[in-house]
Design an enzyme around this catalytic site. Sequence first.
Site, mmCIF file in Angstrom:
data_model
loop_
_atom_site.group_PDB
_atom_site.id
_atom_site.type_symbol
_atom_site.label_atom_id
_atom_site.label_comp_id
_atom_site.label_asym_id
_atom_site.label_seq_id
_atom_site.Cartn_x
_atom_site.Cartn_y
_atom_site.Cartn_z
ATOM 1 N N GLU A 298 -0.787 -9.191 -0.856
ATOM 2 C CA GLU A 298 -2.229 -9.385 -0.638
ATOM 3 C C GLU A 298 -2.976 -9.413 -1.978
ATOM 4 O O GLU A 298 -3.909 -10.191 -2.172
ATOM 5 C CB GLU A 298 -2.782 -8.294 0.289
ATOM 6 N N GLY B 9 0.434 -4.916 0.653
ATOM 7 C CA GLY B 9 -0.706 -4.952 -0.263
ATOM 8 C C GLY B 9 -0.397 -5.626 -1.593
ATOM 9 O O GLY B 9 -1.307 -6.124 -2.261
ATOM 10 N N ALA C 213 0.873 -1.177 0.000
ATOM 11 C CA ALA C 213 0.000 0.000 0.000
ATOM 12 C C ALA C 213 0.907 1.223 0.000
ATOM 13 O O ALA C 213 2.072 1.143 0.403
ATOM 14 C CB ALA C 213 -0.869 -0.015 1.246
ATOM 15 N N GLU D 5 4.161 -5.165 7.443
ATOM 16 C CA GLU D 5 3.390 -4.109 8.109
ATOM 17 C C GLU D 5 3.798 -3.869 9.560
ATOM 18 O O GLU D 5 3.736 -2.740 10.049
ATOM 19 C CB GLU D 5 1.887 -4.436 8.047
HETATM 20 N N1 COA Z 1 4.603 3.156 -0.457
HETATM 21 C C1 COA Z 1 4.989 4.320 -0.967
HETATM 22 N N2 COA Z 1 6.135 4.484 -1.629
HETATM 23 C C2 COA Z 1 6.925 3.414 -1.779
HETATM 24 C C3 COA Z 1 6.569 2.150 -1.282
HETATM 25 C C4 COA Z 1 5.341 2.044 -0.595
HETATM 26 N N3 COA Z 1 4.900 0.879 -0.112
HETATM 27 N N4 COA Z 1 7.574 1.272 -1.585
HETATM 28 C C5 COA Z 1 8.491 1.967 -2.257
HETATM 29 N N5 COA Z 1 8.113 3.256 -2.377
HETATM 30 C C6 COA Z 1 8.828 4.340 -3.046
HETATM 31 C C7 COA Z 1 10.005 4.848 -2.220
HETATM 32 O O1 COA Z 1 9.543 5.772 -1.256
HETATM 33 C C8 COA Z 1 10.834 5.472 -3.303
HETATM 34 O O2 COA Z 1 10.279 6.704 -3.667
HETATM 35 P P1 COA Z 1 11.228 8.034 -3.848
HETATM 36 O O3 COA Z 1 12.188 7.627 -4.942
HETATM 37 O O4 COA Z 1 10.275 9.094 -4.247
HETATM 38 O O5 COA Z 1 11.908 8.220 -2.540
HETATM 39 C C9 COA Z 1 10.636 4.529 -4.487
HETATM 40 O O6 COA Z 1 9.419 3.851 -4.245
HETATM 41 C C10 COA Z 1 11.747 3.514 -4.642
HETATM 42 O O7 COA Z 1 11.855 2.803 -3.409
HETATM 43 P P2 COA Z 1 13.242 2.638 -2.618
HETATM 44 O O8 COA Z 1 12.902 2.399 -1.174
HETATM 45 O O9 COA Z 1 14.147 3.780 -2.913
HETATM 46 O O10 COA Z 1 13.811 1.320 -3.299
HETATM 47 P P3 COA Z 1 14.831 0.284 -2.638
HETATM 48 O O11 COA Z 1 15.264 -0.606 -3.756
HETATM 49 O O12 COA Z 1 15.863 0.966 -1.846
HETATM 50 O O13 COA Z 1 13.937 -0.576 -1.598
HETATM 51 C C11 COA Z 1 11.973 -1.772 -0.875
HETATM 52 C C12 COA Z 1 12.881 -1.373 -2.063
HETATM 53 C C13 COA Z 1 10.768 -2.494 -1.458
HETATM 54 C C14 COA Z 1 12.731 -2.712 0.061
HETATM 55 C C15 COA Z 1 11.531 -0.511 -0.112
HETATM 56 O O14 COA Z 1 11.022 0.423 -1.052
HETATM 57 C C16 COA Z 1 10.476 -0.760 0.919
HETATM 58 O O15 COA Z 1 10.763 -1.263 1.994
HETATM 59 N N6 COA Z 1 9.222 -0.351 0.634
HETATM 60 C C17 COA Z 1 8.124 -0.445 1.561
HETATM 61 C C18 COA Z 1 7.637 -1.875 1.689
HETATM 62 C C19 COA Z 1 6.512 -1.962 2.700
HETATM 63 O O16 COA Z 1 6.690 -1.748 3.886
HETATM 64 N N7 COA Z 1 5.297 -2.314 2.210
HETATM 65 C C20 COA Z 1 4.155 -2.502 3.023
HETATM 66 C C21 COA Z 1 3.355 -1.278 3.099
HETATM 67 S S1 COA Z 1 1.965 -1.475 4.165
#
Ligand code: COA
Length: 260
Positions: A115, A112, A66, A135
């Site tokens: 999910e 999500g 999400a 989460e």
């Molecule tokens: N919601 C909003 N934005 C997200 C996102 C999410 N779930 N997952 C990634 N993004 C965005 C990042 O903020 C970043 O945006 P920016 O470039 O404007 O800062 C972009 O996507 C790229 O992500 P980044 O974190 O820089 O990539 P990474 O390769 O370093 O890491 C992940 C990848 C997937 C490990 C990391 O993005 C992450 O942990 N995301 C969240 C996962 C999560 O907790 N999901 C459950 C949500 S309830």
Amino acid sequence: MAYQNLLIDLKARVLYITINRESKLNALNKVTLAELHAAIVEAFANERVGGIIITGAGSKAFVAGADIAEFINLDINSARELSHEAHTKVFDLIENGNKPVIAAVNGFALGGGLELAMACHIRIASDNVKMGLPEVTLGLIPGYGGTQRLTRLIGRGKALEMIMTADMITAAEAHQLGLINHIVSQDDLLTKAEEILQKILSRAPLAIAAAITAVNASSRDGVNGFEIETDEFSKCFGTEDFKEGVAAFLEKRKADFKGK
Ligand code: COA
């Protein structure tokens, strides 16, 4: 219909829905959820669509969850509304659809995103996937069906381990747990999904819809799945496809199903 965050393509009765927010790793914001709802409702109603493949744009992520940025302003009531709307309008809608939906999972399928994949009927994953429900690292729990569907798919102990540790698992681990049906290379991902979907589309469409209803009944509280199976099984006998299927078998030819 043009969408802001989805790419839609219809080929050989397969509707491809690509979640297209690559710069945010295809995170599901409100607009994307509303568009998914609209696209899926339209696909289920469209006679030219036999089934759906959902994937994510780019090679890095299916959906990274999400949209966390949109969570900041939520309170207890608005979070309840968001979760309820997402359940009914997207995740349950897909799961209970009358047409097969396959998730072609490429890269991160987190929160999500996992999910969404779990709401689909079948999951095909590329060998680079990382799946998890992170989460609790945000002070939350899954809110789009993750606690229920993961438990049904892999069992309570493993589901609680994944949810409570927030660990990501690899394609091989997900396959071993039964969370994904097949692992393929990134290049072969859509081909494998198409191959399975085309095989399903060659079968009787009303029987496919009946199979989805009956199988889903196994995890619905308060219903007797065996009774639902009996209902769905018997209803098949009233279809033209049943007559055609049996006639084709006896005449040693390929059935030509009309979905009637
Ligand atoms: N919601 C909003 N934005 C997200 C996102 C999410 N779930 N997952 C990634 N993004 C965005 C990042 O903020 C970043 O945006 P920016 O470039 O404007 O800062 C972009 O996507 C790229 O992500 P980044 O974190 O820089 O990539 P990474 O390769 O370093 O890491 C992940 C990848 C997937 C490990 C990391 O993005 C992450 O942990 N995301 C969240 C996962 C999560 O907790 N999901 C459950 C949500 S309830």
